[in-house]
Design a protein around this motif. Structure first.
Motif, PDB file in Angstrom:
ATOM      1  N   LEU A   1       0.820  -1.214   0.000  1.00  0.00           N
ATOM      2  CA  LEU A   1       0.000   0.000   0.000  1.00  0.00           C
ATOM      3  C   LEU A   1       0.854   1.264   0.000  1.00  0.00           C
ATOM      4  CD1 LEU A   1      -2.942  -0.912   2.409  1.00  0.00           C
ATOM      5  CD2 LEU A   1      -2.788  -1.166  -0.068  1.00  0.00           C
ATOM      6  N   GLU A   2       1.964   1.230   0.715  1.00  0.00           N
ATOM      7  CA  GLU A   2       2.872   2.386   0.720  1.00  0.00           C
ATOM      8  C   GLU A   2       3.380   2.662  -0.695  1.00  0.00           C
ATOM      9  OE1 GLU A   2       7.265   3.604   2.531  1.00  0.00           O
ATOM     10  OE2 GLU A   2       6.232   1.812   3.268  1.00  0.00           O
ATOM     11  N   SER A   3       3.706   1.617  -1.433  1.00  0.00           N
ATOM     12  CA  SER A   3       4.220   1.780  -2.791  1.00  0.00           C
ATOM     13  C   SER A   3       3.130   2.266  -3.741  1.00  0.00           C
ATOM     14  CB  SER A   3       4.803   0.454  -3.288  1.00  0.00           C
ATOM     15  OG  SER A   3       5.889   0.041  -2.475  1.00  0.00           O
ATOM     16  N   TYR A   4       1.917   1.758  -3.586  1.00  0.00           N
ATOM     17  CA  TYR A   4       0.814   2.238  -4.412  1.00  0.00           C
ATOM     18  C   TYR A   4       0.581   3.733  -4.179  1.00  0.00           C
ATOM     19  CZ  TYR A   4      -1.085  -2.048  -6.522  1.00  0.00           C
ATOM     20  OH  TYR A   4      -1.282  -3.160  -7.294  1.00  0.00           O
ATOM     21  N   LEU A   5       0.539   4.123  -2.924  1.00  0.00           N
ATOM     22  CA  LEU A   5       0.284   5.526  -2.603  1.00  0.00           C
ATOM     23  C   LEU A   5       1.369   6.419  -3.198  1.00  0.00           C
ATOM     24  CD1 LEU A   5      -1.529   7.534  -1.119  1.00  0.00           C
ATOM     25  CD2 LEU A   5      -0.153   7.149   0.936  1.00  0.00           C
ATOM     26  N   ALA A   6       2.631   5.989  -3.092  1.00  0.00           N
ATOM     27  CA  ALA A   6       3.731   6.780  -3.640  1.00  0.00           C
ATOM     28  C   ALA A   6       3.615   6.911  -5.152  1.00  0.00           C
ATOM     29  CB  ALA A   6       5.064   6.132  -3.265  1.00  0.00           C
ATOM     30  N   ALA A   7       3.191   5.835  -5.822  1.00  0.00           N
ATOM     31  CA  ALA A   7       3.056   5.887  -7.279  1.00  0.00           C
ATOM     32  C   ALA A   7       1.981   6.884  -7.701  1.00  0.00           C
ATOM     33  CB  ALA A   7       2.731   4.494  -7.814  1.00  0.00           C
ATOM     34  N   PHE A   8       0.852   6.867  -7.016  1.00  0.00           N
ATOM     35  CA  PHE A   8      -0.219   7.806  -7.364  1.00  0.00           C
ATOM     36  C   PHE A   8       0.134   9.257  -7.027  1.00  0.00           C
ATOM     37  CE2 PHE A   8      -3.148   4.039  -7.232  1.00  0.00           C
ATOM     38  CZ  PHE A   8      -3.706   4.221  -8.477  1.00  0.00           C
ATOM     39  N   GLU A   9       0.846   9.453  -5.917  1.00  0.00           N
ATOM     40  CA  GLU A   9       1.094  10.810  -5.430  1.00  0.00           C
ATOM     41  C   GLU A   9       2.343  11.455  -6.040  1.00  0.00           C
ATOM     42  OE1 GLU A   9      -0.688  12.598  -2.789  1.00  0.00           O
ATOM     43  OE2 GLU A   9      -2.239  11.152  -3.307  1.00  0.00           O
TER      44      GLU A   9
ATOM     45  N   TYR B   1       0.703   2.772 -14.846  1.00  0.00           N
ATOM     46  CA  TYR B   1       2.040   2.698 -14.255  1.00  0.00           C
ATOM     47  C   TYR B   1       2.267   1.340 -13.588  1.00  0.00           C
ATOM     48  CZ  TYR B   1       6.257   4.449 -11.907  1.00  0.00           C
ATOM     49  OH  TYR B   1       7.549   4.642 -11.482  1.00  0.00           O
ATOM     50  N   TYR B   2       3.529   0.907 -13.620  1.00  0.00           N
ATOM     51  CA  TYR B   2       3.937  -0.333 -12.941  1.00  0.00           C
ATOM     52  C   TYR B   2       4.840   0.018 -11.767  1.00  0.00           C
ATOM     53  CZ  TYR B   2       6.846  -4.477 -12.074  1.00  0.00           C
ATOM     54  OH  TYR B   2       7.545  -5.514 -11.484  1.00  0.00           O
ATOM     55  N   SER B   3       4.464  -0.450 -10.577  1.00  0.00           N
ATOM     56  CA  SER B   3       5.247  -0.214  -9.365  1.00  0.00           C
ATOM     57  C   SER B   3       5.661  -1.552  -8.768  1.00  0.00           C
ATOM     58  CB  SER B   3       4.426   0.584  -8.342  1.00  0.00           C
ATOM     59  OG  SER B   3       5.133   0.714  -7.120  1.00  0.00           O
ATOM     60  N   PRO B   4       6.925  -1.963  -8.921  1.00  0.00           N
ATOM     61  CA  PRO B   4       7.336  -3.278  -8.425  1.00  0.00           C
ATOM     62  C   PRO B   4       7.225  -3.421  -6.915  1.00  0.00           C
ATOM     63  CG  PRO B   4       9.245  -1.979  -9.090  1.00  0.00           C
ATOM     64  CD  PRO B   4       8.037  -1.227  -9.554  1.00  0.00           C
ATOM     65  N   GLY B   5       7.298  -2.310  -6.187  1.00  0.00           N
ATOM     66  CA  GLY B   5       7.195  -2.390  -4.731  1.00  0.00           C
ATOM     67  C   GLY B   5       5.794  -2.706  -4.239  1.00  0.00           C
TER      68      GLY B   5
ATOM     69  N   VAL C   1       4.347  10.140  -8.986  1.00  0.00           N
ATOM     70  CA  VAL C   1       4.672   9.916 -10.396  1.00  0.00           C
ATOM     71  C   VAL C   1       4.006  10.984 -11.264  1.00  0.00           C
ATOM     72  CG1 VAL C   1       4.349   8.340 -12.349  1.00  0.00           C
ATOM     73  CG2 VAL C   1       5.040   7.445 -10.118  1.00  0.00           C
ATOM     74  N   SER C   2       4.723  11.453 -12.273  1.00  0.00           N
ATOM     75  CA  SER C   2       4.183  12.439 -13.212  1.00  0.00           C
ATOM     76  C   SER C   2       4.471  11.979 -14.647  1.00  0.00           C
ATOM     77  CB  SER C   2       4.821  13.805 -12.957  1.00  0.00           C
ATOM     78  OG  SER C   2       4.299  14.779 -13.834  1.00  0.00           O
ATOM     79  N   PRO C   3       3.452  12.048 -15.528  1.00  0.00           N
ATOM     80  CA  PRO C   3       2.078  12.485 -15.270  1.00  0.00           C
ATOM     81  C   PRO C   3       1.331  11.493 -14.386  1.00  0.00           C
ATOM     82  CG  PRO C   3       2.263  11.574 -17.478  1.00  0.00           C
ATOM     83  CD  PRO C   3       3.646  11.654 -16.955  1.00  0.00           C
ATOM     84  N   ALA C   4       0.331  11.976 -13.685  1.00  0.00           N
ATOM     85  CA  ALA C   4      -0.388  11.152 -12.714  1.00  0.00           C
ATOM     86  C   ALA C   4      -1.069   9.968 -13.403  1.00  0.00           C
ATOM     87  CB  ALA C   4      -1.426  11.993 -11.988  1.00  0.00           C
ATOM     88  N   PRO C   5      -0.817   8.758 -12.956  1.00  0.00           N
ATOM     89  CA  PRO C   5      -1.437   7.582 -13.583  1.00  0.00           C
ATOM     90  C   PRO C   5      -2.901   7.427 -13.197  1.00  0.00           C
ATOM     91  CG  PRO C   5      -0.077   6.900 -11.728  1.00  0.00           C
ATOM     92  CD  PRO C   5       0.119   8.385 -11.885  1.00  0.00           C
ATOM     93  N   GLY C   6      -3.682   6.867 -14.110  1.00  0.00           N
ATOM     94  CA  GLY C   6      -5.067   6.535 -13.788  1.00  0.00           C
ATOM     95  C   GLY C   6      -5.175   5.213 -13.078  1.00  0.00           C
TER      96      GLY C   6
END
Length: 284
Positions: free
Chosen positions: A76-84, A184-188, A86-91
């Motif tokens: 969940l920490e990694s998901y939150l970081a990806a949304f908050e 976006y892909y977040s391996p964490g 990453v630019s441009p903001a992923p859907g």
């Protein structure tokens, strides 16, 4: 067990018309997890359950996990970081998903088929996905406002009882891309997906491949075409299905098991497509 502070997330369990002890099991978890909420959804279907879940959510981002998936501590920490960050903001964001094979992977199954069991690994670095890369339903996340705007998951593609039509994740990602939202892909944001013994049988894979093929026409062109269009598709499915069936018999008789499996899978997918093309032809 998440590294994200508990007051930063909630857990929503959607009980999709179960007839077992699911409510009691959820209640046992709820005693030690104050941010857990339970919802009963009696309208059967995976897409229906997912839509009920995100509609009930209060957070701006929604992570979906299967009932046989386990989130790793930093998920969940990694998901939150990806949304908050990453630019441009992923859907939408997808996480790495490993397989927990009960008693190990079957020796007859090539690793390239592991994606059928919801394995996803695009490497160790976060990046935006290409147009031919998708998420897996066992571990994926979306902006809630985007889900609301798009109307959620397509109920036509939902698994429902013995009907194993799927592809609702791919269809939703297609609609996101059509609106210009990057994926976006977040391996964490990793999770482990359990594969029980019964899914290691060849029969399970055969059934799964048939329904994978049955989903194809709904994703590719759907209803509303002329009758002649579906008749042409059915004739092509028959021709290609017959070709792969003969190829499977020949390869298997020569002991070429891996190539034979590829031919069998292609035959089953064609058989599934024929089934759906026929249903579309008669308007069902």
């Amino acid at each position: 067990g998440q590294t994200l502070a508990r007051d930063h997330f909630e857990v929503i369990v959607v009980d999709n018309a179960s007839s077992d002890d699911t409510p009691a099991a959820v209640e046992r978890f709820h005693m030690g997890l104050s941010n857990l909420r339970y919802f009963r959804e009696d309208r059967l279907g995976l897409s229906m359950a997912r839509n009920t879940g995100y509609a009930a959510a209060s957070a701006p981002y929604v992570v979906f996990l299967d009932d046989d998936a386990r989130a790793e501590p930093r998920c969940l920490e990694s998901y939150l970081a990806a949304f908050e960050a990453v630019s441009p903001a992923p859907g939408a964001v997808g996480g790495r998903t490993w397989l927990d094979w009960e008693e190990g992977p079957p020796p007859w199954l090539p690793e390239r088929y592991w994606s059928v069991y919801s394995c996803l690994d695009y490497g160790d670095s976060g990046r935006f996905l290409n147009d031919d890369e998708y998420l897996v339903g066992a571990n994926m996340a979306f902006r809630r406002d985007v889900l609301m705007d798009l109307g959620g998951f397509d109920l036509r593609l939902s698994r429902k009882g013995r009907n194993l039509l799927s592809g609702e994740e791919a269809e939703l990602v297609q609609r996101l891309r059509a609106r210009g939202f990057p994926i976006y892909y977040s391996p964490g944001a990793s999770a482990r997906h359990r594969v029980p013994l019964y899914r290691k049988r060849r029969l399970w894979l055969c059934e799964r491949m048939f329904w994978d093929g049955a989903t194809g026409p709904l994703l590719d062109y759907g209803a509303g075409r002329a009758r002649s269009f579906y008749i042409r598709q059915m004739l092509y499915d028959l021709k290609m299905g017959f070709y792969f069936l003969i190829l499977w018999i020949l390869l298997s008789s020569r002991g070429k098991q891996e190539a034979g499996l590829d031919a069998l899978v292609s035959f089953l997918r064609r058989a599934g497509r024929f089934r759906t093309d026929m249903m579309l032809l008669v308007g069902r």
